[in-house]
Design a protein around this motif. Sequence first.
Motif, PDB file in Angstrom:
ATOM      1  N   GLN A   1       0.821  -1.208   0.000  1.00  0.00           N
ATOM      2  CA  GLN A   1       0.000   0.000   0.000  1.00  0.00           C
ATOM      3  C   GLN A   1       0.857   1.261   0.000  1.00  0.00           C
ATOM      4  O   GLN A   1       0.521   2.242  -0.672  1.00  0.00           O
ATOM      5  CB  GLN A   1      -0.956  -0.004   1.195  1.00  0.00           C
ATOM      6  N   LEU A   2       1.959   1.241   0.740  1.00  0.00           N
ATOM      7  CA  LEU A   2       2.872   2.384   0.731  1.00  0.00           C
ATOM      8  C   LEU A   2       3.481   2.575  -0.659  1.00  0.00           C
ATOM      9  O   LEU A   2       3.602   3.706  -1.155  1.00  0.00           O
ATOM     10  CB  LEU A   2       3.976   2.210   1.778  1.00  0.00           C
ATOM     11  N   ASP A   3       3.870   1.451  -1.301  1.00  0.00           N
ATOM     12  CA  ASP A   3       4.418   1.545  -2.658  1.00  0.00           C
ATOM     13  C   ASP A   3       3.363   2.074  -3.633  1.00  0.00           C
ATOM     14  O   ASP A   3       3.661   2.916  -4.497  1.00  0.00           O
ATOM     15  CB  ASP A   3       4.931   0.176  -3.123  1.00  0.00           C
ATOM     16  N   GLU A   4       2.129   1.579  -3.504  1.00  0.00           N
ATOM     17  CA  GLU A   4       1.047   2.053  -4.364  1.00  0.00           C
ATOM     18  C   GLU A   4       0.763   3.537  -4.123  1.00  0.00           C
ATOM     19  O   GLU A   4       0.514   4.290  -5.069  1.00  0.00           O
ATOM     20  CB  GLU A   4      -0.220   1.232  -4.137  1.00  0.00           C
ATOM     21  N   ALA A   5       0.809   3.935  -2.860  1.00  0.00           N
ATOM     22  CA  ALA A   5       0.584   5.347  -2.535  1.00  0.00           C
ATOM     23  C   ALA A   5       1.685   6.209  -3.151  1.00  0.00           C
ATOM     24  O   ALA A   5       1.411   7.277  -3.708  1.00  0.00           O
ATOM     25  CB  ALA A   5       0.529   5.555  -1.025  1.00  0.00           C
ATOM     26  N   ALA A   6       2.932   5.728  -3.038  1.00  0.00           N
ATOM     27  CA  ALA A   6       4.037   6.482  -3.650  1.00  0.00           C
ATOM     28  C   ALA A   6       3.877   6.525  -5.164  1.00  0.00           C
ATOM     29  O   ALA A   6       4.093   7.565  -5.805  1.00  0.00           O
ATOM     30  CB  ALA A   6       5.374   5.844  -3.265  1.00  0.00           C
ATOM     31  N   SER A   7       3.483   5.395  -5.754  1.00  0.00           N
ATOM     32  CA  SER A   7       3.255   5.349  -7.195  1.00  0.00           C
ATOM     33  C   SER A   7       2.106   6.276  -7.596  1.00  0.00           C
ATOM     34  O   SER A   7       2.201   7.017  -8.583  1.00  0.00           O
ATOM     35  CB  SER A   7       2.956   3.914  -7.626  1.00  0.00           C
ATOM     36  N   SER A   8       1.033   6.245  -6.812  1.00  0.00           N
ATOM     37  CA  SER A   8      -0.112   7.123  -7.083  1.00  0.00           C
ATOM     38  C   SER A   8       0.289   8.585  -6.943  1.00  0.00           C
ATOM     39  O   SER A   8      -0.119   9.431  -7.757  1.00  0.00           O
ATOM     40  CB  SER A   8      -1.261   6.822  -6.123  1.00  0.00           C
ATOM     41  N   ARG A   9       1.093   8.874  -5.928  1.00  0.00           N
ATOM     42  CA  ARG A   9       1.570  10.244  -5.736  1.00  0.00           C
ATOM     43  C   ARG A   9       2.418  10.681  -6.924  1.00  0.00           C
ATOM     44  O   ARG A   9       2.274  11.791  -7.430  1.00  0.00           O
ATOM     45  CB  ARG A   9       2.376  10.342  -4.443  1.00  0.00           C
ATOM     46  N   THR A  10       3.279   9.787  -7.408  1.00  0.00           N
ATOM     47  CA  THR A  10       4.116  10.092  -8.574  1.00  0.00           C
ATOM     48  C   THR A  10       3.250  10.303  -9.807  1.00  0.00           C
ATOM     49  O   THR A  10       3.464  11.260 -10.570  1.00  0.00           O
ATOM     50  CB  THR A  10       5.118   8.947  -8.821  1.00  0.00           C
ATOM     51  N   GLN A  11       2.277   9.404 -10.000  1.00  0.00           N
ATOM     52  CA  GLN A  11       1.373   9.557 -11.145  1.00  0.00           C
ATOM     53  C   GLN A  11       0.563  10.849 -11.033  1.00  0.00           C
ATOM     54  O   GLN A  11       0.361  11.544 -12.038  1.00  0.00           O
ATOM     55  CB  GLN A  11       0.431   8.359 -11.241  1.00  0.00           C
ATOM     56  N   ALA A  12       0.106  11.157  -9.835  1.00  0.00           N
ATOM     57  CA  ALA A  12      -0.661  12.386  -9.629  1.00  0.00           C
ATOM     58  C   ALA A  12       0.210  13.607  -9.935  1.00  0.00           C
ATOM     59  O   ALA A  12      -0.241  14.562 -10.574  1.00  0.00           O
ATOM     60  CB  ALA A  12      -1.200  12.462  -8.204  1.00  0.00           C
TER      61      ALA A  12
END
Length: 161
Positions: free
Chosen positions: A44-55
């Motif tokens: 979830q932390l990796d996904e959040a970081a990925s989502s933050r990067t995508q955002a």
Amino acid sequence: MSFVWENFVWAIVAFGILYFLLSKYAFGPLFSVMEKRRELVKQQLDEAASSRTQAQQYIDEQKEALATARKEAHDIIEQAKRSSSLQADEIIEKAKEETTRLKDSAARDIENEKEKAIAALRGEVSSMSVAIASKILTKEIDEKDQTELVGQYLNEVGGKQ
């Protein structure tokens, strides 16, 4: 309070058996659940970081698209200003040309009318001269009669206008 060795040994044996049973049946599943939970949190932390990067990438793309749209709008406005300026200049130039053409046409018309008036006046003057000359020839007149005759004809011509 006295210390009883037998109770102590039984407590250690019971604790050992309990530890063995817990490690065989409880600690393994508990640790695996904890490991799964740790992996889930990490995922979830990796996904959040990925989502933050995508955002952030999406925000950057949107900022770039907005800047491009603003530049295009500014270019369109500038082009419209130039186009309207050119059209205004063309309209002014056409108006000046039309004014010059009308002025030249009016000057030609005035000149034509002037020439017609001069021709008509010459005709009148020549006919008056002939009439005066014929009157003079028919009778001999002195200077006073001649002045009266010219005045009379001028009055007649003035009355015809």
